[in-house]
Design an enzyme around this catalytic site. Sequence first.
Site, short mmCIF file in Angstrom:
data_model
loop_
_atom_site.label_atom_id
_atom_site.label_comp_id
_atom_site.label_asym_id
_atom_site.label_seq_id
_atom_site.Cartn_x
_atom_site.Cartn_y
_atom_site.Cartn_z
N SER A 74 -0.48 6.74 -4.00
CA SER A 74 -1.35 6.23 -5.06
C SER A 74 -2.84 6.49 -4.83
CB SER A 74 -1.11 4.71 -5.23
OG SER A 74 -1.44 4.03 -4.04
N LYS A 101 -2.81 -4.84 -7.35
CA LYS A 101 -4.02 -4.04 -7.19
C LYS A 101 -5.14 -4.57 -8.07
CE LYS A 101 -1.50 0.17 -5.95
NZ LYS A 101 -1.11 1.53 -6.35
#
Length: 830
Positions: free
Chosen positions: A711, A754
């Site tokens: 990511s 996140k």
Amino acid sequence: MKEDDQLDFGQLSDFMGVALPFGEDLFEEETALDLEDGIIDRPFLPLRDLVLFPQMVMPLFVGRERSLAAIKAAVANDETLIVAAQEDGEIVDPSEVDIYRIGTEVIIGRTLHMPDSTTSVLAQGRRRIEILEFTQWDPYIRVRVRAIPEPDQWHNTTEALMRAVVALFEKVVDLNRKLPEEVYTFAINIEEPGWLADFIASTLDLPLDIKQEILETFDPNNRLQKVSVHLARELDVLEMEDQIHSRVQQEVDKMQREHFLREQMRVIQSELGEMDTFTQELSELRDAFDSKALPDDVRAKADKELARLASMPPMAPEIGVIRTYLDWILELPWLEKTDDNLDVTQASKVLDADHFGLDKVKDRILEFIAVKSIAADAMRTPILCFVGPPGTGKTSIGQSIAKSLNREFLRISLGGVRDEAEIRGHRRTYVGALPGRILQAMRRAGTVNPLFMLDEVDKLGQDFRGDPAAALLEVLDPEQNRAFVDHYLDLDYDLSGVLFITTANLLDTIPPALHDRMEVIEFSGYLEEEKLEISRQFLIPRQLEQHGLLDKGIKLDDSGLKMMIRQYTYEAGVRNLEREIANVCRKVARRVVEKKRHPKRITSKQLVDLLGPPRMTQQFLREEDEVGVATGVAWTAAGGDILFIEVTVMPGKGGLTLTGQLGDVMQESAQAALSYTRSHADVWGIHDEIFENSDVHIHIPEGAVPKDGPSAGAAMAVALISAFTNRPIRRDAGMTGEITLRGRILPVGGIREKALAARRVGIKTFIMPKKNESDLIDIPKKLRQDMEFVKIERMHQLLDAVLLAPLPARAKKRKPAKATPIPRASVPPA
């Protein structure tokens, strides 16, 4: 008793006062028969569930008005009576089609009025008749009938057939306890075959249609053959019943004899004072098993082991092993269960009172209760798996679920378990063998339907002793756990009523087969507002009570709580937050005991005095936008976190250096980001020579912490392009996404965690792959209002969002000696 019911011989003897001499007229004078070519007209009586044979004497209980009128007319006119059976005995008022055409002519004897308003009539059958027509229906039924003569000659084989029938009848009388011995005496004195067949058919308990079939058989030889067939069938059934009764009686006699002998032995030993401890314990153990509800197979196994134990001498070494085994069978719950609380409203109140938020978990449990209240026996008990960061309430909510369901709560920690026998137990052949943890916990529960929490299922290990995760496959499978076999017991144990809940921080380490058996429910990190609410409702009151400060008027101000959340703890859950609250309570409690001045209201200022300087600072938000430093967001077992990706370009020969303990996947993402930068250099005005004459160093701080995953690929590409173009990157923008060589942004996981981490450090813009747009549903509305979410599909969209205008070139402090000049890239406008 209704009309047509047949009495047995004992009742018939009571009715007459003496035994009936069959074959002789019972009445003093015979009623005259007006015969015209064998056709007569007589009153008619329909019989219900009864066939009256010729020569037979039987009481008839009459209750219908029409039937009573027929009997009165027959007696008044000195006539015989015609009787025939109804095809359906339930019909109260039969019609012509409901009556059999073959019946019996009877002579009426005495009549008695019974206490139940019925009339008892003693009747003797005379001969078979055929009903030709019904001539009258009111006030009673009259019929015209034709007499059917009985043959006075028969075949030569009839005598042998009569003997065979009498022999069969003798065996039936011997085995049938309902038939007296007198009926056999009557049978051997009957010389006519037709009469013999009729008599035996009337004594046997045959269906109505079978008796009617025998009545309609006019040939005596054929009649005897049919009766012999039914006698043989009755004899087979009676012999089977006799065998079963004999076996049952033998078992009962054996058990009674053993019980009697044991009692005798016990009394003798008691009188002599020789009752040893072993015999007393064995007797107590037998009594305990007699009072314990057990499945059939378990009771059979227990009885077998008890018999082995009783046959051994008291000092045999195996007695301890068998006794321990029997104790485990006795102490385990086999059929005991608690009643579930199926009140959805009450369960919802219990869950809300114990935990704030966790809506997904609460909804799933309430759905389980609702379905169970509708289809309790049809549904299978689910296997739930709570996955999320530490401190988010996975274990504690299991206790609330057990309380809402009114079930016993059990918890087993599986972290570090490496032995398969911990789950399935050891075989009895080993010294010190015991059942596995599953059955040990079931013994503590005392019911077959507790709530079972298996903590840290993702931290199971394996070694040469087996794989515990493989042993859990049977436990956590609703199709198999109804017959779970522990190596120690070696018996099927039903675990289908247990509600299993497992917890884990990560799903990656759980074997796929075990993962497939569980329904995963994700636990996300808490927002700051949620932590504040949890502190007010649960953490602060609990810590004040535990530290004896409830009546001291101590309060934690919102400013102090926020400072504690932001600068003293850094977590997805609230475990460390509760520790810090406890730390504050301890320091206040000490001042109270020392009778020193202590704060009543703890604000951010008093918090520094009590806990010292903040341990977490706002260092994550840089003071200015920098070149080559991108802000990435990561997803860890402890929730979301921030990663700063730093890129430096320096003179060299085109090498790439990666530092910061990057995993294989993350190193591949860095290679892909550099390849994308080089392949699109002309778009961003970067000369090809700079790649050949420069070395690139990518570093992610906190090098002691391992990092991996795809990511960060997009953030690495942004940092690389920023370093090559001298364009700063927005410091208040966090980004995530996997990059391809063509510049596409692929979806990643952990968007909610996140986003929480980005908001915690003050990031205002969160850039994410467009294909993760559906994950925004899980993000609270308050968080979506505080942050701007930018959804991208291509790399150029990300660069347009975060790159600023290029910085002016700085004057060099010294001139490098014989250095290869690096051409400056022409930078497109921002």
